[in-house]
Design an enzyme around this catalytic site. Sequence first.
Site, short mmCIF file in Angstrom:
data_model
loop_
_atom_site.label_atom_id
_atom_site.label_comp_id
_atom_site.label_asym_id
_atom_site.label_seq_id
_atom_site.Cartn_x
_atom_site.Cartn_y
_atom_site.Cartn_z
N ARG A 74 65.86 51.29 58.83
CA ARG A 74 65.93 50.12 59.70
C ARG A 74 65.26 48.90 59.07
NH1 ARG A 74 63.54 50.23 65.72
NH2 ARG A 74 65.09 51.89 65.92
N HIS A 91 76.99 51.36 63.48
CA HIS A 91 75.64 50.96 63.89
C HIS A 91 75.52 51.03 65.41
CE1 HIS A 91 71.79 49.25 62.68
NE2 HIS A 91 71.86 48.36 63.67
N TYR A 130 82.24 32.47 69.85
CA TYR A 130 82.65 31.13 69.40
C TYR A 130 82.72 31.02 67.88
CZ TYR A 130 81.53 29.84 74.21
OH TYR A 130 81.50 29.76 75.57
#
Length: 859
Positions: free
Chosen positions: A39, A85, A129
């Site tokens: 991680r 993931h 967006y």
Amino acid sequence: MSKNLNKINEYIENIVNESLEDVVSERFARYSKYIIQDRALPDARDGLKPVQRRILYAMNELGMNYNKPYKKSARIAGEVMGKYHPHGDSSIYDAMVRMSQDFKMLLPLIDMHGNNGSIDGDSAAAMRYTEARLSLPSEYLLKDIDKKTVPFVPNFDDEELEPTVLPAKFPNLLVNGSKGISAGYATNIPPHNLGEVINATIALIDDDEISDSKLISYIKGPDFPTGGIVQGRNGIKQALKTGSGKIIIRAKTHTEEIAKNQERIIITEIPYEINKSDLVRSIDLLRIDKKIDDILEIRDETDQEGLRIAIDLKKGADSNFILNYLFKQSDLQVAYNYNITAILNRRPYQVGVKPLLKAYIDHQKEVITNRSNYELRRAEKRLHIVLGLIKMVSVLEEIIKIIRGSKNKADSKENIMNRFQFTDLQAEAIVTLQLYRLSNTDVLALENESDELNIKIARLNEILSNENVLKDVIKEELLETKDKINVKRKTVIEDEIENIKIDERDLISDENVIIGITKDGYVKRSSVRSYQASQTIGLKNDDGLIFKKEVSNLDTLLIFTNLGNYIYLPVFKIDEQRWRDLGVHLGNIVPINNERVIKVISISKFEDNINLLLATKKGNMKQTKLIDFQVSRYSKAIRAMRLAKGDELVSVDINQKENIISVTKNGFVLRFKASDLPEYGTTAGGVMGISLTDDELVESFYSFSEDSFVMLSVRGHIIKDTVSEIAVYTRNRKGVRVIEQLKSNPHSIVGAARLSKTQERENVSSFLVTTKQTIETTVSEYKYHYNKFGKKMFDEQTEQGYKIFIEDAIDEVPIVLKGLKSNTKKVEVKPLIEEQDLINNDKNKEKKIRISRLDLFDE
């Protein structure tokens, strides 16, 4: 209890019978290992954390190359989350955004279309967006991943495969850096220039035994995407050798001339990971809080042409000084600590550059070896097919007849294999061959392809069998990468860290203010205007001023306390208040314990040839140079004189003169030469200045022979006397009595002060401090009085005398003594009684004759 356990066992299949400590320890160890390896810390080989690697791989699988159209970020995040993931989409999108920010990554790995955040700390637009695709540098990280160059493992649900590392055609960990925190480990690696890192890698490939010093000479230092200036070559060398070191990052600035004698500071590059808007705000707060007076305005003028912050200065302001102050007080200059920690061989290590590059080179050897094996197998397979096709051409007519006479494809293959000894692979290629490939041109092409394949196979075998050739391939590909994606160095490296020393006084305007300090320890600084407009001063009950003076903001106050300490207090450090406000207690400025103020001296300049006189209640005295009281750190009270147990500091005087006058509580006065009293430092305790018997010293001060002096009694009487009438003794004598001692309600002395002719001529102010108030008067009130106990100044029934202070005369220039001789013309006044007449010089008699001056006169 056992019945309950049996019932529980019926519903629970597996009960772990272990201690909580063992369970938590084992689980946390597994968790820690996970977050360290999978991680938070990057892999030394490709410089990526798992989430970054998964994003790049998923985008590559989606065909989102740098020259292909953009796709919605939400689709990418969904692909990564669904296949590789299994965490929140926000963490995936945040990682995408960081990899796309050109002010965070030296070589951005993602090309994002839309609002991806800013250096001002603005967050990116929502993932629905924005659009993204891989950048050119990330293509070089993923290159050849389809040639079985790196190992793949099953994903979280065993339905997909994902790479454990990317091929990485450049040392990404050093080039783009990394930052992360895990359990017990953290990493903080700055970006470095790609060309320099590749040069160092090639140098290590050429010489496995290269020294650390020679290797790191190829890397000048960090190369931040925001540019700036890095100071500290030694820190860089230490970090690149050991993995830990400290450097200084400074903004890049220059000055522009606004008008005559007026400048503007322009900031064009700021330190790495500094929020620009916060930086502008913090500098503006320095101006608003008046911590720096010479800034008119600060503006953020950043536009499409680049970063630009403008700081307009007042006329006559020193731009270099202000810039140094901003480097010291704002994030225009920050410290950066290297911590090169990465995963090597599935374990975290803090290492220098050499082990990192060695791990990268070993990774490249493995990648190219795997790729060569893959290409060799394919080339040999293709050569085998091409040789079969060439053999087919010579027996083409017969093969056509066999195919025509066969039942189906499988029968055709079997018949061809049996007739001409073709392999299954060759037979498959023959029966699936298109007719147009049978032309003479295609036969020639097959022969050329065979030659090329033979050359390629020989080359691949050479790579696989000769390590030097393998190294050459790695170097060639590194140089190709450098040629394609290298960028010019942005950060300037300077050898030494500049030590900036700022005198805060240089920031303060030379302006006069009124300082007031009370006997209870309250201090205030007011403007002259506020003082003149106020009718009354703000005081606590029974408190009173002991010091009031117009001083400069640049002056320093030395505030002495009865416990032998002094407070070093620059005037500009005192909070400005109105004159009628109460003020700030000294205990809120520096920590003091039950100490009371006995003397305040304002200093404009600390000089070596000015002395202070310090005296204690038990008669100990010393002279100390003024320069010894100057300090650079003044966050607490500082020792001025060492005191014996039960003793107190009672008086401090400045500006050495020829005599020292000491006045005791019982009305004794001793006069001796200042040259008789030695000089000591601030930590010394001094010597005995006056002999005391059932008495205590009240005040000691410097004086000339022509001066007068006044004494304040506890009953509120002012008694005036002249220095010339006091005989000159040596120190450590009892002196002569000047005030008659009454048996009941005596006039015990509580304060005394020198009074010169200049002070009388100017009629200077004086403070008579009582236990209830401070009476502000002038020295004209201290004339000689017919009463032998002087003039009564206040009602002794309601209050008692505390201390007397007389303001210095304006025209009386402080006398600086060279050696111990006065520069002022002396007025010799013959004492009424010479010292030798008062002392029995018989050495065999220890007892000395002591005479009171009062014994010479009638009452």
